[in-house]
Write an enzyme that holds these catalytic residues in place. Structure first.
Site, PDB file in Angstrom:
ATOM      1  N   ALA A  70      14.671  -1.064   4.246  1.00  0.00           N
ATOM      2  CA  ALA A  70      13.285  -1.075   4.712  1.00  0.00           C
ATOM      3  C   ALA A  70      12.407  -0.144   3.881  1.00  0.00           C
ATOM      4  O   ALA A  70      12.812   0.972   3.537  1.00  0.00           O
ATOM      5  CB  ALA A  70      13.230  -0.664   6.177  1.00  0.00           C
ATOM      6  N   ALA A 114      12.361  -4.494   6.724  1.00  0.00           N
ATOM      7  CA  ALA A 114      10.943  -4.383   7.047  1.00  0.00           C
ATOM      8  C   ALA A 114      10.170  -3.660   5.950  1.00  0.00           C
ATOM      9  O   ALA A 114      10.637  -2.669   5.389  1.00  0.00           O
ATOM     10  CB  ALA A 114      10.765  -3.642   8.373  1.00  0.00           C
ATOM     11  N   HIS A 152      -2.090  -8.163 -13.241  1.00  0.00           N
ATOM     12  CA  HIS A 152      -3.329  -8.125 -14.022  1.00  0.00           C
ATOM     13  C   HIS A 152      -3.125  -7.229 -15.236  1.00  0.00           C
ATOM     14  O   HIS A 152      -2.367  -6.249 -15.177  1.00  0.00           O
ATOM     15  CB  HIS A 152      -4.480  -7.586 -13.171  1.00  0.00           C
ATOM     16  CG  HIS A 152      -4.717  -8.380 -11.925  1.00  0.00           C
ATOM     17  ND1 HIS A 152      -5.458  -9.537 -11.909  1.00  0.00           N
ATOM     18  CD2 HIS A 152      -4.289  -8.188 -10.647  1.00  0.00           C
ATOM     19  CE1 HIS A 152      -5.495 -10.027 -10.694  1.00  0.00           C
ATOM     20  NE2 HIS A 152      -4.788  -9.223  -9.898  1.00  0.00           N
TER      21      HIS A 152
END
Length: 203
Positions: A160, A142, A114
């Site tokens: 991760a 993850a 945006h």
């Protein structure tokens, strides 16, 4: 230029246009249907993913639940891709993933952004999309987040919890927020699977 054309050409557009929202809701309802399938219904899951995605290769597996802002309509998957639980694809723009890439749990791939100038967001929620490209044999650990416009090269491993804000080259290990290259993938990775624990699967 229509609002939909602006969206497709990665220009600033209004995502609240009724026609656009109707298309998005229809795609999201297919996503809901996928998450309602039994985990054992592998045939049904494969069939629905091929219907939902722009492209879906062979031998792909996306664990339930899975979420996509456009139901996968702008996602292009190669072959042999595996995604663990809670994959989230903000696929307002195109997401390209090549063969044999793996996603850990809770990975997010975002194409939407945006404008920074507040009135452009406050009044009409203006938005833009930048496509994401992920190469072959990539492993995202993850809770990795990949931001709009990023390209990740073949074979790269992203640790991760990393937030990938810029392009990553092929054949490296990269970690952190923002994500940076830690080191190249090398001979040690051929011989050891975890720290100094020797890999014996070749014997």
């Amino acid at each position: 230029m229509t609002n939909i054309e602006r969206m497709q050409q990665e220009k600033v557009y209004n995502p609240d246009e009724p026609k656009l929202m109707q298309q998005q809701i229809a795609a999201q309802e297919k996503n809901d249907a996928y998450n309602a399938l039994k985990r054992s219904d592998f045939k049904g899951r494969t069939h629905l993913l091929k219907e939902m995605f722009a492209e879906m290769g062979t031998d792909c597996m996306i664990e339930i639940p899975f979420y996509a802002n456009w139901g996968g309509q702008h996602v292009h998957f190669g072959n042999g891709i595996y995604a663990n639980f809670n994959l989230t694809l903000v696929d307002d723009g195109d997401i390209f993933v090549e063969d044999n890439t793996m996603f850990g749990p809770n990975v997010t791939i975002a194409t939407a952004g945006h404008p920074i100038y507040p009135p452009l967001r406050a009044n009409k929620h203006y938005q833009f999309n930048k496509s994401v490209h992920i190469g072959k044999n990539v492993w995202l650990g993850a809770n990795v987040t990949v931001l709009p416009g990023v390209t990740i090269g073949d074979n790269t491993v992203v640790g991760a919890g990393s937030v990938v804000t810029k392009d990553l080259p092929a054949n490296v290990v990269a970690v952190g927020t923002p994500c940076e290259v830690l080191r190249p993938i090398g001979s040690h990775d051929h011989d050891y699977f975890y720290k100094n624990e020797k890999l014996d699967i070749w014997s």
